[in-house]
Design a protein around this motif. Structure first.
Motif, PDB file in Angstrom:
ATOM      1  N   LEU A  58     -16.348  -1.449  -4.624  1.00  0.00           N
ATOM      2  CA  LEU A  58     -15.443  -1.463  -3.475  1.00  0.00           C
ATOM      3  C   LEU A  58     -14.022  -1.175  -3.938  1.00  0.00           C
ATOM      4  O   LEU A  58     -13.693  -1.339  -5.118  1.00  0.00           O
ATOM      5  CB  LEU A  58     -15.530  -2.789  -2.714  1.00  0.00           C
ATOM      6  CG  LEU A  58     -15.199  -4.112  -3.436  1.00  0.00           C
ATOM      7  CD1 LEU A  58     -13.702  -4.369  -3.493  1.00  0.00           C
ATOM      8  CD2 LEU A  58     -15.890  -5.275  -2.738  1.00  0.00           C
ATOM      9  N   ASP A  59     -13.207  -0.705  -3.018  1.00  0.00           N
ATOM     10  CA  ASP A  59     -11.775  -0.498  -3.242  1.00  0.00           C
ATOM     11  C   ASP A  59     -10.999  -1.504  -2.407  1.00  0.00           C
ATOM     12  O   ASP A  59     -11.448  -1.907  -1.327  1.00  0.00           O
ATOM     13  CB  ASP A  59     -11.331   0.905  -2.814  1.00  0.00           C
ATOM     14  CG  ASP A  59     -11.959   2.014  -3.632  1.00  0.00           C
ATOM     15  OD1 ASP A  59     -12.476   1.747  -4.736  1.00  0.00           O
ATOM     16  OD2 ASP A  59     -11.946   3.175  -3.145  1.00  0.00           O
ATOM     17  N   ILE A  60      -9.826  -1.878  -2.897  1.00  0.00           N
ATOM     18  CA  ILE A  60      -8.922  -2.735  -2.137  1.00  0.00           C
ATOM     19  C   ILE A  60      -7.548  -2.063  -2.057  1.00  0.00           C
ATOM     20  O   ILE A  60      -7.018  -1.584  -3.073  1.00  0.00           O
ATOM     21  CB  ILE A  60      -8.811  -4.133  -2.759  1.00  0.00           C
ATOM     22  CG1 ILE A  60     -10.132  -4.899  -2.542  1.00  0.00           C
ATOM     23  CG2 ILE A  60      -7.632  -4.917  -2.176  1.00  0.00           C
ATOM     24  CD1 ILE A  60     -10.161  -6.291  -3.100  1.00  0.00           C
ATOM     25  N   HIS A  61      -7.009  -2.007  -0.852  1.00  0.00           N
ATOM     26  CA  HIS A  61      -5.697  -1.411  -0.591  1.00  0.00           C
ATOM     27  C   HIS A  61      -4.831  -2.411   0.167  1.00  0.00           C
ATOM     28  O   HIS A  61      -5.339  -3.128   1.045  1.00  0.00           O
ATOM     29  CB  HIS A  61      -5.832  -0.150   0.274  1.00  0.00           C
ATOM     30  CG  HIS A  61      -6.871   0.821  -0.200  1.00  0.00           C
ATOM     31  ND1 HIS A  61      -6.675   1.666  -1.265  1.00  0.00           N
ATOM     32  CD2 HIS A  61      -8.125   1.086   0.266  1.00  0.00           C
ATOM     33  CE1 HIS A  61      -7.750   2.409  -1.443  1.00  0.00           C
ATOM     34  NE2 HIS A  61      -8.648   2.082  -0.531  1.00  0.00           N
ATOM     35  N   TYR A  62      -3.551  -2.448  -0.152  1.00  0.00           N
ATOM     36  CA  TYR A  62      -2.599  -3.233   0.638  1.00  0.00           C
ATOM     37  C   TYR A  62      -1.190  -2.707   0.376  1.00  0.00           C
ATOM     38  O   TYR A  62      -0.936  -2.032  -0.633  1.00  0.00           O
ATOM     39  CB  TYR A  62      -2.709  -4.729   0.340  1.00  0.00           C
ATOM     40  CG  TYR A  62      -2.531  -5.152  -1.093  1.00  0.00           C
ATOM     41  CD1 TYR A  62      -1.275  -5.447  -1.621  1.00  0.00           C
ATOM     42  CD2 TYR A  62      -3.642  -5.289  -1.921  1.00  0.00           C
ATOM     43  CE1 TYR A  62      -1.123  -5.860  -2.930  1.00  0.00           C
ATOM     44  CE2 TYR A  62      -3.502  -5.692  -3.247  1.00  0.00           C
ATOM     45  CZ  TYR A  62      -2.242  -5.976  -3.741  1.00  0.00           C
ATOM     46  OH  TYR A  62      -2.099  -6.380  -5.051  1.00  0.00           O
ATOM     47  N   PRO A  63      -0.254  -2.973   1.282  1.00  0.00           N
ATOM     48  CA  PRO A  63       1.103  -2.427   1.139  1.00  0.00           C
ATOM     49  C   PRO A  63       1.800  -2.927  -0.125  1.00  0.00           C
ATOM     50  O   PRO A  63       1.629  -4.079  -0.545  1.00  0.00           O
ATOM     51  CB  PRO A  63       1.826  -2.934   2.399  1.00  0.00           C
ATOM     52  CG  PRO A  63       0.731  -3.201   3.380  1.00  0.00           C
ATOM     53  CD  PRO A  63      -0.428  -3.693   2.564  1.00  0.00           C
ATOM     54  N   GLU A  64       2.578  -2.039  -0.720  1.00  0.00           N
ATOM     55  CA  GLU A  64       3.414  -2.445  -1.849  1.00  0.00           C
ATOM     56  C   GLU A  64       4.407  -3.520  -1.420  1.00  0.00           C
ATOM     57  O   GLU A  64       4.770  -3.628  -0.249  1.00  0.00           O
ATOM     58  CB  GLU A  64       4.183  -1.230  -2.388  1.00  0.00           C
ATOM     59  CG  GLU A  64       3.307  -0.181  -3.050  1.00  0.00           C
ATOM     60  CD  GLU A  64       4.098   1.035  -3.499  1.00  0.00           C
ATOM     61  OE1 GLU A  64       5.272   1.166  -3.077  1.00  0.00           O
ATOM     62  OE2 GLU A  64       3.552   1.855  -4.261  1.00  0.00           O
TER      63      GLU A  64
END
Length: 298
Positions: A50-56
């Motif tokens: 899985l990938d995880i993305h969130y705002p800097e």
């Protein structure tokens, strides 16, 4: 029915070529932390990532969206949804974009097992990321839309989850988003019916212990969270979005059906348009509206 398998593989091989060309022409969203290829089962299988993305510069917990890609059960990984998942994250979310094994290697229960293993991993490891565990959402497109619906019901139904022998987790989905979902493979439709043998592992479909999952109406109950449903002018499974809305209405479950029935740039908006082309204006509006719907249910 076995004669259909080479045909399905050929169709999805062509789809992969088109997806690779599409993705290569698009611009990756910026301003995000992207943690890629995290194993939720440590077995070296590329479908257990899985990938995880969130705002800097995130300094506080953010709501979590779990995104389940489509691909007709036969094709795809999280990578075909990466830019879409990143656009969701830009709206102020942590997004977990998951892969799962495909038919013919597994049947639908193997795919659901992977999804629930990913949920369990996220539940156990949420402290590693800026996740607000009190605000968790699930979304999916096409076949992933079916998994979105099944996951929302199974996760809220202890008896059904136990019956299917799927792992439990402590997440309580606040709402769900189904983009061009395929929720009924039983009603007469050659395109949909052709998938039953591979999904169930038998030509004798009705004898499969998982046949009842092939029509979401068989398991849907009022424990479901609110739903945001998307279809469009060129969506070849458009009627299924309307059926999902009707099922939810009959159960008294809040839902919002958004049909992008107008053309864009002189053409019909295709199946899962917001996932395929997240940078075009109708897709941006759809992503804004979906994430706003989620935030309204926090």
């Amino acid at each position: 029915m076995d004669i259909l398998k080479p045909l399905m593989k050929m169709i999805w091989a062509q789809t992969e070529k088109l997806d690779n060309k599409r993705i290569a022409s698009q611009t990756m969203p910026t301003g995000l932390v992207n943690i890629l290829d995290i194993p939720y089962i440590n077995d070296g299988n590329k479908y257990h990532l899985l990938d995880i993305h969130y705002p800097e510069n995130t300094n506080e917990p953010l709501p979590l969206i779990i995104d389940i890609h489509g691909g007709g059960w036969w094709y795809g990984t999280k990578d075909i949804n990466r830019f879409y998942s990143m656009e969701l994250a830009k709206r102020g979310f942590v997004v977990a974009n998951i892969s799962y094994r495909l038919v013919d290697d597994v049947t639908i229960i193997g795919q659901l097992s992977d999804i629930f293993d990913a949920l369990k991993w996220l539940d156990d490891n949420s402290e590693r990321y800026p996740i607000d565990r009190d605000n968790v959402f699930v979304t999916g497109d096409s076949a992933g839309g079916q998994f979105c619906c099944l996951t929302a019901q199974i996760n809220a139904d202890d008896d059904l989850r136990s019956r299917l022998k799927l792992k439990s987790n402590s997440f309580n989905f606040k709402s769900a988003g189904a983009t061009s979902p395929v929720i009924d493979l039983i009603s007469p439709n050659p395109m949909m019916n052709a998938n039953l043998t591979s999904l169930l592992g038998t030509n004798w479909h009705k004898k499969s212990p998982y046949y009842f999952l092939m029509d979401f109406e068989n398991i849907a109950t009022s424990v479901l969270p609110p739903f945001y449903i998307v279809t469009s002018s060129g969506d070849f499974v458009r009627k299924q979005s309307y059926k999902l809305s009707e099922i939810l209405n009959n159960l008294g479950v809040e839902n919002q059906l958004c049909d992008y029935s107008e053309n864009y740039d002189g053409k019909k908006l295709p199946h899962v348009f917001s996932v395929l082309f997240p940078d075009i204006p109708p897709a941006k509006k759809n992503i804004d509206d979906l994430t706003s719907f989620f935030k309204q249910h926090m």
